[in-house]
Design an enzyme around this catalytic site. Structure first.
Site, PDB file in Angstrom:
ATOM      1  N   HIS A   1       0.667  -1.395   0.022  1.00  0.00           N
ATOM      2  CA  HIS A   1      -0.011  -0.130  -0.060  1.00  0.00           C
ATOM      3  C   HIS A   1       0.877   1.302  -0.043  1.00  0.00           C
ATOM      4  CE1 HIS A   1      -3.311  -2.675   1.254  1.00  0.00           C
ATOM      5  NE2 HIS A   1      -2.374  -3.156   1.950  1.00  0.00           N
TER       6      HIS A   1
ATOM      7  N   GLU B   1       9.737   8.399 -16.971  1.00  0.00           N
ATOM      8  CA  GLU B   1       8.412   8.586 -17.056  1.00  0.00           C
ATOM      9  C   GLU B   1       7.700   8.456 -18.425  1.00  0.00           C
ATOM     10  OE1 GLU B   1       7.580  12.711 -14.641  1.00  0.00           O
ATOM     11  OE2 GLU B   1       9.320  12.694 -15.691  1.00  0.00           O
TER      12      GLU B   1
ATOM     13  N   SER C   1      14.800  21.102 -15.805  1.00  0.00           N
ATOM     14  CA  SER C   1      13.496  21.987 -16.091  1.00  0.00           C
ATOM     15  C   SER C   1      14.149  23.469 -16.702  1.00  0.00           C
ATOM     16  CB  SER C   1      12.968  22.287 -14.749  1.00  0.00           C
ATOM     17  OG  SER C   1      12.216  23.544 -14.827  1.00  0.00           O
TER      18      SER C   1
ATOM     19  N   LYS D   1      15.828  21.329 -10.514  1.00  0.00           N
ATOM     20  CA  LYS D   1      15.243  20.036 -10.887  1.00  0.00           C
ATOM     21  C   LYS D   1      16.152  19.176 -11.774  1.00  0.00           C
ATOM     22  CE  LYS D   1      11.388  19.269 -10.952  1.00  0.00           C
ATOM     23  NZ  LYS D   1       9.870  19.670 -11.306  1.00  0.00           N
TER      24      LYS D   1
END
Ligand code: ARG
Length: 461
Positions: free
Chosen positions: A155, A289, A276, A282
């Site tokens: 979980h 992704e 970024s 970043k």
């Protein structure tokens, strides 16, 4: 030569011709188409259906056409519809009328089925070897981090400590099943459809077995109607690819989480991350992704072909031409995802100070403390209840298990003694020493097994 217009009084409408053409995607079958045509021509010659000389002329010209295509010298024209017509048209240009004999005892229906099967067999081999490389990368990373413990999650809540190597080897198992699926799909792809003609077979004394042998097929299709209309092998490849992408996507998701500041378990190599355009701090896990993202696209293509094939009457229908674009897209997506993933795994760094810290927080040893009470005679359910109350207390005091005094433990059960402090992350993993468990001994064995499996065979198994 343009589209086959023999019985028609008009040329095809330009839009309709463009609409029905598939050369923009099926050009990728050129080498398979030529290999199939060469084998077919040779067989026609041997069987005396055309003369040996005619067969030679055709084979020589087809070999030259392959060269022309490879050197970018042959321009594909949409008005020639597809790769089969394009190659045949070029053949006629080169050798004249005799080129027209190649299509004896053959239809584009068995021809395209053949080309696709040849292509799929190659695609399967490619998937198998890339899967093997990724498995190798996982095994290497697991071997290098054999003493790293992380919290295992259920979980997405910290559950029990596990070896990072054990976690990585879970993916080894998934990829192993993927390889099994591709190998299984290979068996059903490895069937020669040529000789089925348009649908009913052909009215010539052909020798299918010799063609199968030349092209490396282990069987010939037993039913001509099925052979020209069957695309199960593509669907099986696509389904196997979808499952494989699902596995990659799960690991990609973990890599994304683990490389976040919140987890901080790993750092991706700069080569697999992006910055970024606005936020200078970043380091984004875009590669992971996109693997996660492209999984959706692969599922979509599988669903598209399933839907295309649904309710098609036998035998060939032009709908089936829609099989290729999605299939090629899946082949490319799967291969590039596997390759980039392998590099990403190989180069990522594990931040052991953070993994260590994570196992010290969050009461991941709760099960072990309950097990400790069980060994002293407490039924598991009662022990579970005692430890749950103990954790409620510790959390309120903001203490970890090691920070609790023995007297505090004893408030919850008189069975606690000083030995409770010998429960550690290390003792926890070491205790799980049954087959398939996370104990270092078991994981070391699993690693050797995995290495042996990878070292073993040359067919990617
Ligand atoms: N381009 C076609 C395809 O990909 C080849 C088969 C054409 N057959 C036909 N009967 N029109 O399916």
């Amino acid at each position: 030569m343009s589209q086959i217009r023999g019985r028609f009084s008009k040329a095809a409408d330009k839009r309709a011709a463009e609409f029905t053409a598939s050369i923009h995607s099926d050009w990728r079958l050129y080498s398979h188409d030529i290999a199939g045509s060469i084998a077919h021509a040779r067989m026609l010659g041997k069987q005396g259906i055309i003369t040996g000389q005619e067969a030679e002329t055709i084979i020589k010209a087809l070999t030259d056409i392959r060269e022309e295509i490879e050197q970018g010298k042959l321009e594909f024209k949409p008005e020639l519809e597809d790769i089969h017509m394009s190659i045949e048209a070029r053949l006629l240009e080169k050798v004249g009328e005799v080129g027209g004999k190649l299509h004896t005892a053959r239809s584009r229906n068995d021809q395209v089925a053949l080309d696709l099967r040849l292509f799929t067999k190659e695609a399967i081999s490619g998937a198998l070897s890339s899967l093997r490389e990724l498995q190798q990368a996982l095994v290497t990373k697991a071997g290098a981090s054999i003493d790293v413990v992380i919290p295992g999650y259920t979980h997405l809540q910290r559950a029990q400590p596990v070896l990072l190597a054990h976690h990585l080897l879970a993916y080894f198992e998934m990829l192993q099943r993927d390889k099994e699926r591709f190998n299984d799909c290979f068996k059903r792809t490895d069937v020669l459809p040529l000789g089925s003609g348009a649908l009913a077979g052909v009215a010539y004394e052909i020798d299918r077995d010799s063609v199968a042998k030349e092209l490396g097929f282990s069987r010939v299709s037993p039913n001509s109607i099925d052979a020209v209309s069957d695309r199960d092998f593509l669907l099986e490849y696509e389904a196997a690819a979808s499952l494989c992408m699902m596995h990659l996507s799960r690991l990609a998701e973990e890599i994304i989480l683990w490389s976040s500041e919140e987890f901080g378990f790993i750092e991706l190599d700069d080569a697999y991350a992006t910055g970024s355009s606005i936020m200078p701090q970043k380091k984004n896990p875009d590669t992971a992704e996109l693997i996660r993202g492209k999984t959706g696209r692969v599922y979509g293509q599988l669903m598209a072909l399933l839907t295309t094939m649904k309710a098609l009457p036998l035998a060939y229908n032009r709908d089936i031409q829609e099989d290729k674009e999605g299939f090629f897209d899946i082949v490319d997506t799967l291969l590039s995802s596997l390759k980039v993933f392998t590099g990403m795994i190989t180069t990522l760094k594990v931040k052991t100070e953070n993994t260590r810290k994570a196992t010290e927080q969050g009461y991941v040893l709760a099960t072990d403390i309950a097990d400790y009470l069980v060994k002293k005679g407490e039924p598991f359910r009662t022990a579970h209840d005692i430890v749950a109350r103990l954790i409620g207390y510790a959390a309120e005091k903001e203490k970890t298990f090691t920070q609790l005094e023995l007297t505090e433990y004893q408030r919850f059960s008189p069975l606690f003694d000083n030995n409770v402090y010998s429960i550690t992350v290390e003792s926890s993993v070491a205790a799980r020493n049954n087959a398939g468990g996370t104990a270092p001994q078991r994981v070391t064995e699993a690693l050797s097994r995995a290495k042996k499996m990878l070292g073993g065979s040359t067919d990617g198994n």
